[in-house]
Design a protein around this motif. Structure first.
Motif, PDB file in Angstrom:
ATOM      1  N   LEU A  21       0.819  -1.212   0.000  1.00 36.74           N
ATOM      2  CA  LEU A  21       0.000   0.000   0.000  1.00 36.74           C
ATOM      3  C   LEU A  21       0.851   1.259   0.000  1.00 36.74           C
ATOM      4  O   LEU A  21       0.504   2.242  -0.670  1.00 36.74           O
ATOM      5  N   GLU A  22       1.951   1.235   0.715  1.00 38.81           N
ATOM      6  CA  GLU A  22       2.853   2.401   0.708  1.00 38.81           C
ATOM      7  C   GLU A  22       3.353   2.662  -0.709  1.00 38.81           C
ATOM      8  O   GLU A  22       3.360   3.800  -1.183  1.00 38.81           O
ATOM      9  N   ALA A  23       3.751   1.607  -1.413  1.00 39.42           N
ATOM     10  CA  ALA A  23       4.231   1.761  -2.789  1.00 39.42           C
ATOM     11  C   ALA A  23       3.102   2.222  -3.711  1.00 39.42           C
ATOM     12  O   ALA A  23       3.288   3.129  -4.534  1.00 39.42           O
ATOM     13  N   LEU A  24       1.931   1.627  -3.596  1.00 42.26           N
ATOM     14  CA  LEU A  24       0.796   1.992  -4.441  1.00 42.26           C
ATOM     15  C   LEU A  24       0.410   3.449  -4.236  1.00 42.26           C
ATOM     16  O   LEU A  24       0.231   4.202  -5.201  1.00 42.26           O
ATOM     17  N   LEU A  25       0.304   3.870  -2.987  1.00 36.03           N
ATOM     18  CA  LEU A  25      -0.140   5.233  -2.690  1.00 36.03           C
ATOM     19  C   LEU A  25       0.911   6.288  -3.008  1.00 36.03           C
ATOM     20  O   LEU A  25       0.569   7.440  -3.268  1.00 36.03           O
ATOM     21  N   SER A  26       2.182   5.902  -3.019  1.00 42.95           N
ATOM     22  CA  SER A  26       3.247   6.873  -3.308  1.00 42.95           C
ATOM     23  C   SER A  26       3.636   6.886  -4.782  1.00 42.95           C
ATOM     24  O   SER A  26       4.478   7.680  -5.201  1.00 42.95           O
ATOM     25  N   GLY A  27       3.042   5.984  -5.572  1.00 35.63           N
ATOM     26  CA  GLY A  27       3.348   5.943  -7.004  1.00 35.63           C
ATOM     27  C   GLY A  27       4.641   5.219  -7.314  1.00 35.63           C
ATOM     28  O   GLY A  27       5.181   5.351  -8.417  1.00 35.63           O
ATOM     29  N   SER A  28       5.151   4.437  -6.379  1.00 42.57           N
ATOM     30  CA  SER A  28       6.380   3.690  -6.655  1.00 42.57           C
ATOM     31  C   SER A  28       6.039   2.272  -7.107  1.00 42.57           C
ATOM     32  O   SER A  28       4.883   1.963  -7.406  1.00 42.57           O
ATOM     33  N   ASP A  29       7.022   1.397  -7.158  1.00 46.45           N
ATOM     34  CA  ASP A  29       6.879   0.071  -7.756  1.00 46.45           C
ATOM     35  C   ASP A  29       6.092  -0.882  -6.865  1.00 46.45           C
ATOM     36  O   ASP A  29       6.659  -1.690  -6.149  1.00 46.45           O
ATOM     37  N   PHE A  30       4.770  -0.796  -6.938  1.00 47.58           N
ATOM     38  CA  PHE A  30       3.921  -1.671  -6.120  1.00 47.58           C
ATOM     39  C   PHE A  30       3.945  -3.111  -6.615  1.00 47.58           C
ATOM     40  O   PHE A  30       3.693  -4.036  -5.855  1.00 47.58           O
ATOM     41  N   ALA A  31       4.265  -3.329  -7.898  1.00 46.13           N
ATOM     42  CA  ALA A  31       4.253  -4.684  -8.466  1.00 46.13           C
ATOM     43  C   ALA A  31       5.337  -5.581  -7.871  1.00 46.13           C
ATOM     44  O   ALA A  31       5.233  -6.803  -7.967  1.00 46.13           O
ATOM     45  N   GLN A  32       6.341  -5.009  -7.233  1.00 47.41           N
ATOM     46  CA  GLN A  32       7.370  -5.839  -6.596  1.00 47.41           C
ATOM     47  C   GLN A  32       6.787  -6.702  -5.486  1.00 47.41           C
ATOM     48  O   GLN A  32       7.405  -7.669  -5.056  1.00 47.41           O
ATOM     49  N   HIS A  33       5.576  -6.377  -5.046  1.00 49.06           N
ATOM     50  CA  HIS A  33       4.921  -7.131  -3.981  1.00 49.06           C
ATOM     51  C   HIS A  33       4.007  -8.231  -4.518  1.00 49.06           C
ATOM     52  O   HIS A  33       3.355  -8.917  -3.744  1.00 49.06           O
ATOM     53  N   PHE A  34       3.977  -8.393  -5.850  1.00 52.59           N
ATOM     54  CA  PHE A  34       3.174  -9.433  -6.480  1.00 52.59           C
ATOM     55  C   PHE A  34       4.031 -10.652  -6.779  1.00 52.59           C
ATOM     56  O   PHE A  34       5.203 -10.514  -7.167  1.00 52.59           O
ATOM     57  N   SER A  35       3.436 -11.835  -6.682  1.00 54.43           N
ATOM     58  CA  SER A  35       4.115 -13.044  -7.156  1.00 54.43           C
ATOM     59  C   SER A  35       4.165 -12.985  -8.686  1.00 54.43           C
ATOM     60  O   SER A  35       3.422 -12.205  -9.317  1.00 54.43           O
ATOM     61  N   GLY A  51      -0.429 -12.515 -14.017  1.00 54.62           N
ATOM     62  CA  GLY A  51       0.968 -12.134 -14.210  1.00 54.62           C
ATOM     63  C   GLY A  51       1.275 -10.778 -13.616  1.00 54.62           C
ATOM     64  O   GLY A  51       0.435  -9.868 -13.626  1.00 54.62           O
ATOM     65  N   ARG A  52       2.477 -10.660 -13.075  1.00 56.97           N
ATOM     66  CA  ARG A  52       2.900  -9.436 -12.385  1.00 56.97           C
ATOM     67  C   ARG A  52       2.746  -8.193 -13.256  1.00 56.97           C
ATOM     68  O   ARG A  52       2.154  -7.192 -12.845  1.00 56.97           O
ATOM     69  N   GLU A  53       3.272  -8.231 -14.470  1.00 59.46           N
ATOM     70  CA  GLU A  53       3.226  -7.048 -15.332  1.00 59.46           C
ATOM     71  C   GLU A  53       1.807  -6.731 -15.771  1.00 59.46           C
ATOM     72  O   GLU A  53       1.405  -5.568 -15.811  1.00 59.46           O
ATOM     73  N   ALA A  54       1.034  -7.753 -16.112  1.00 57.89           N
ATOM     74  CA  ALA A  54      -0.339  -7.540 -16.573  1.00 57.89           C
ATOM     75  C   ALA A  54      -1.207  -6.927 -15.470  1.00 57.89           C
ATOM     76  O   ALA A  54      -1.975  -5.986 -15.729  1.00 57.89           O
TER      77      ALA A  54
END
Length: 141
Positions: A21-35, A51-54
């Motif tokens: 949530l910190e990454a999502l709300l700050s506009g940073s790389d939130f996808a790093q938290h996805f498998s 998929g992570r990118e999709a």
């Protein structure tokens, strides 16, 4: 809930979700938290994205392409390998969708997402969105 997510402690689940949530709300790389094989399911339609990118691109398009928007967290309930989140999707329609020009309409729409977390990654997001209400802004005068 998968067997793997049941083994994840509540504390580890909270750390993963807080970082996401910190990454999502700050506009940073939130996808790093996805498998790698994370799955997004829109429960209303049954549509799935895998998929992570999709999944990253889908969430990103909702926040930056179709809308200039962000989620506001109302409430989180965190357990062993599972999170229930209640949010408001807040923003302005700024992008074209299926040939319909942006309307500039503002919106605030409540929604809920259930997250499965395993091995410190989000493995599935099940979104209960009022998609019809969100898409109505494209038909606004």
């Amino acid at each position: 809930m998968s067997i793997d997510s049941a083994r994840m402690s509540t504390e580890a689940t909270k750390r993963t979700m807080d970082s996401y949530l910190e990454a999502l709300l700050s506009g940073s790389d939130f996808a790093q938290h996805f498998s790698d094989d994370v799955r997004w399911i829109t429960m209303e339609s049954g549509d799935q994205i895998v998929g992570r990118e999709a999944v990253r691109d889908f969430i990103g398009s909702m926040h930056t392409t179709l809308f200039d928007a962000h989620p506001e967290v109302r409430k989180l309930v965190i357990g062993e390998g599972v999170v229930a989140g209640e949010f408001d999707f807040v923003g302005t329609n700024t992008g074209e969708f299926e040939g319909v020009a942006a309307t500039g309409q503002q919106l605030r729409v409540p929604y809920v997402v259930f997250y499965d977390v395993a091995e410190e990654f989000i493995t599935e997001l099940r979104a209960y969105l009022p998609a019809k209400k969100i898409m109505a802004v494209f038909r606004a005068p």
